[in-house]
Write a protein that holds these residues in place. Structure first.
Motif, PDB file in Angstrom:
ATOM      1  N   GLU A   1      -4.855   3.643  -1.105  1.00 33.65           N
ATOM      2  CA  GLU A   1      -4.172   3.597  -2.403  1.00 33.65           C
ATOM      3  C   GLU A   1      -3.160   2.471  -2.299  1.00 33.65           C
ATOM      4  OE1 GLU A   1      -2.477   7.428  -3.216  1.00 33.65           O
ATOM      5  OE2 GLU A   1      -4.441   8.418  -3.150  1.00 33.65           O
TER       6      GLU A   1
ATOM      7  N   ASP B   1       0.835  -1.211   0.000  1.00 36.13           N
ATOM      8  CA  ASP B   1       0.000   0.000   0.000  1.00 36.13           C
ATOM      9  C   ASP B   1       0.866   1.255   0.000  1.00 36.13           C
ATOM     10  OD1 ASP B   1       0.935  -0.228   2.595  1.00 36.13           O
ATOM     11  OD2 ASP B   1      -0.810   0.764   3.445  1.00 36.13           O
TER      12      ASP B   1
ATOM     13  N   SER C   1      -7.228  -0.695  -3.886  1.00 35.98           N
ATOM     14  CA  SER C   1      -7.525   0.733  -3.716  1.00 35.98           C
ATOM     15  C   SER C   1      -9.027   0.962  -3.652  1.00 35.98           C
ATOM     16  CB  SER C   1      -6.964   1.533  -4.892  1.00 35.98           C
ATOM     17  OG  SER C   1      -5.561   1.458  -4.911  1.00 35.98           O
TER      18      SER C   1
ATOM     19  N   THR D   1      -2.904   5.252   3.209  1.00 31.74           N
ATOM     20  CA  THR D   1      -4.147   4.847   3.865  1.00 31.74           C
ATOM     21  C   THR D   1      -4.613   5.999   4.744  1.00 31.74           C
ATOM     22  OG1 THR D   1      -3.371   2.562   3.931  1.00 31.74           O
ATOM     23  CG2 THR D   1      -5.220   3.103   5.355  1.00 31.74           C
TER      24      THR D   1
END
Ligand code: ZN
Length: 482
Positions: A255, A120, A146, A123
């Motif tokens: 994301e 990731d 995502s 967040t």
């Protein structure tokens, strides 16, 4: 006791004290047969008694005196961890292979496999109070895709530790909400699976650590339902408000990227000789690790424990002290954290060798050795209890544990009926940081972990020289899938 005897005893005592004084000033060099002592006054003498300098003793001395575990762990403790398929992970693969070559292991190779890996970038968890506020330290859990760019908004529902009965009690109220659960009471992936089945919009797990989130695998394969970890302190505040009956809504933004990667399992050998040379003892550990902290404890520590045993065993062979009867194969797996991908790929790629694998010893966060656990064949505990008796200097529990659990890379072998075991132990105060940003070099008890290398080396050597394999390969059908 008469006078004479007393006098003799006193003399012997004086001589002994003198002897101790000499030895304290001396440089001592060990050989296989005796002990040559050079005193500071340049006179030399040889202690006449000979002791049985067995390979076990030599191995333990080699690990404790010349061990490179701490240095190797320092090199592998990388900021950003070692997520399969990332630059850090590739560098770690090369590092381990280079060390193996330097230590004189043979057939050193990188065996590629493919897997979906995940990482990731960003967040954000926003509590939609008036005004809204962001929960500091929120992190995405593994394999969560995502969210839409504007995030996902839903009301929260608190379900304790997310046990089946908690979901049952909540019934239809779960659908469309984000489930908030506390860490503990089982794997986060199982809780997420329950949440998905109940139609939840996502899940947030509150960490046991007040100021850090604990991450880990959440979905088995990448999925859109967001899973988050948040630190204990803000988590408890939210729980209190929900328990007081307040309606709370949050916005979750993730994301993340999931991509097809080609990591490598690192393999190196010490070849056996004699009638059992084609039989294999696998010594394994996963080299991949989460991106928070340095992936030092999980599982840099297991990786360097088997590397150190490899070094010491190879040194003994090179010095001509010992020749293994079976082939020792060391394997560092990638892909464990995302779902045992490396070990599964390995089993798939080597079906013809499974019959010849007499044991898999897998180390995942070993710490200071305290117990043995066997997997698969029910006669294994008995066998390892006997070996344990010869390791009198270590606090290893008399009772050998037995499990059919799936939590690490022993599992794909266990499912094929290959006998397996692990050494587990005391990890010290740093254990609380596993899977969090606190998993750094400093959180590892390197001294205790070095003990695991010594114990491992002794076990491996014994297994290599057995006349008969301890148990036959089991029936794969005895182990159902998780
Ligand atoms: Zn691990």
């Amino acid at each position: 006791m008469g006078k004479r005897a007393n006098a003799k005893l006193a003399m012997a005592y004086r001589q002994m004290r003198g002897g101790v004084m000499v030895v304290l000033m001396a440089a001592v060099s060990l050989s296989g047969t005796g002990c040559t002592v050079t005193t500071t006054e340049t006179s030399t003498y040889t202690i006449s008694h000979k002791w049985p300098d067995t390979p076990d003793r030599q191995l333990i001395a080699e690990v404790m005196s010349n061990g490179e575990l701490a240095m190797n762990l320092r090199e592998l403790s990388m900021p950003g961890g070692r997520v399969s398929g990332t630059e850090n992970a590739f560098a770690a693969e090369r590092y381990v292979a280079d060390r193996c070559r330097a230590y004189g292991l043979t057939n050193v190779r990188l065996e590629p496999f493919t897997m979906t890996t995940w990482l990731d970038d960003r967040t954000v968890l926003t509590v939609l109070d008036d005004p809204p506020w962001e929960v500091e330290g929120a992190l995405s859990l593994g394999n969560c895709l995502s969210t839409p760019a504007e995030g996902l908004t839903a009301p929260l529902i608190y379900l304790n530790q997310g046990q089946p009965e908690d979901f049952e009690a909540a019934g239809d109220a779960v659908a469309g909400r984000i489930v908030l659960v506390r860490e503990g009471g089982g794997h986060r992936g199982s809780k997420m699976a329950r949440a998905v089945e109940a139609g939840a919009a996502g899940m947030i797990q509150v960490s046991r650590l007040d100021d850090r989130s604990r991450v880990g695998q959440c979905h088995r394969t990448p999925r859109p339902e967001p899973g988050l970890a948040i630190p204990g302190k803000p988590g408890k505040q939210i729980i209190e408000r929900l328990e007081a009956g307040e309606e709370m809504r949050v916005n979750v933004l993730i994301e993340a990227k999931a991509w097809e990667a080609s990591p490598h399992n690192v393999v190196a050998e010490i070849p056996g000789s004699g009638p059992h040379a084609d039989e294999l003892i696998l010594i394994t550990a996963h080299l991949d690790g989460w991106h928070l902290g340095e992936a030092a404890m999980d599982n840099g520590s297991g990786s360097v424990t088997i590397l150190e045993a490899a070094r010491a065993l190879a040194r003994l062979v090179k010095a001509g002290y010992w020749q293994p009867g079976r082939t020792l194969r060391f394997v560092w797996f990638m892909g464990e954290e995302h779902g045992l991908h490396g070990s599964k790929a390995y089993v798939e790629a080597h079906p013809d060798e499974l019959d010849r694998m007499i044991m898999v010893i897998n180390l995942d966060m070993p710490g200071e050795p305290r117990s043995f656990t066997t997997f698969g064949h029910t006669k294994l505990p008995e066998f390892f209890a006997e070996l344990r008796a010869d390791l009198a200097g270590y606090e290893i529990a008399e009772k050998v544990g037995h499990s059919n659990g799936f939590w690490s890379d022993h599992a794909p072998f266990m499912q094929e009926g290959v006998p397996a075991m692990t050494i587990s132990g005391e990890l010290g105060p740093g254990v609380k940081f596993y899977h969090s940003s606190g998993d750094t070099y400093d959180s590892v008890d390197t001294r205790g972990t070095l003990d695991s290398s010594a114990v491992l080396a002794v076990l491996v050597r014994r297994l290599a020289d057995l006349e008969e394999r301890p148990v036959p390969r089991g029936d794969p059908s005895a182990f159902s899938s998780e």
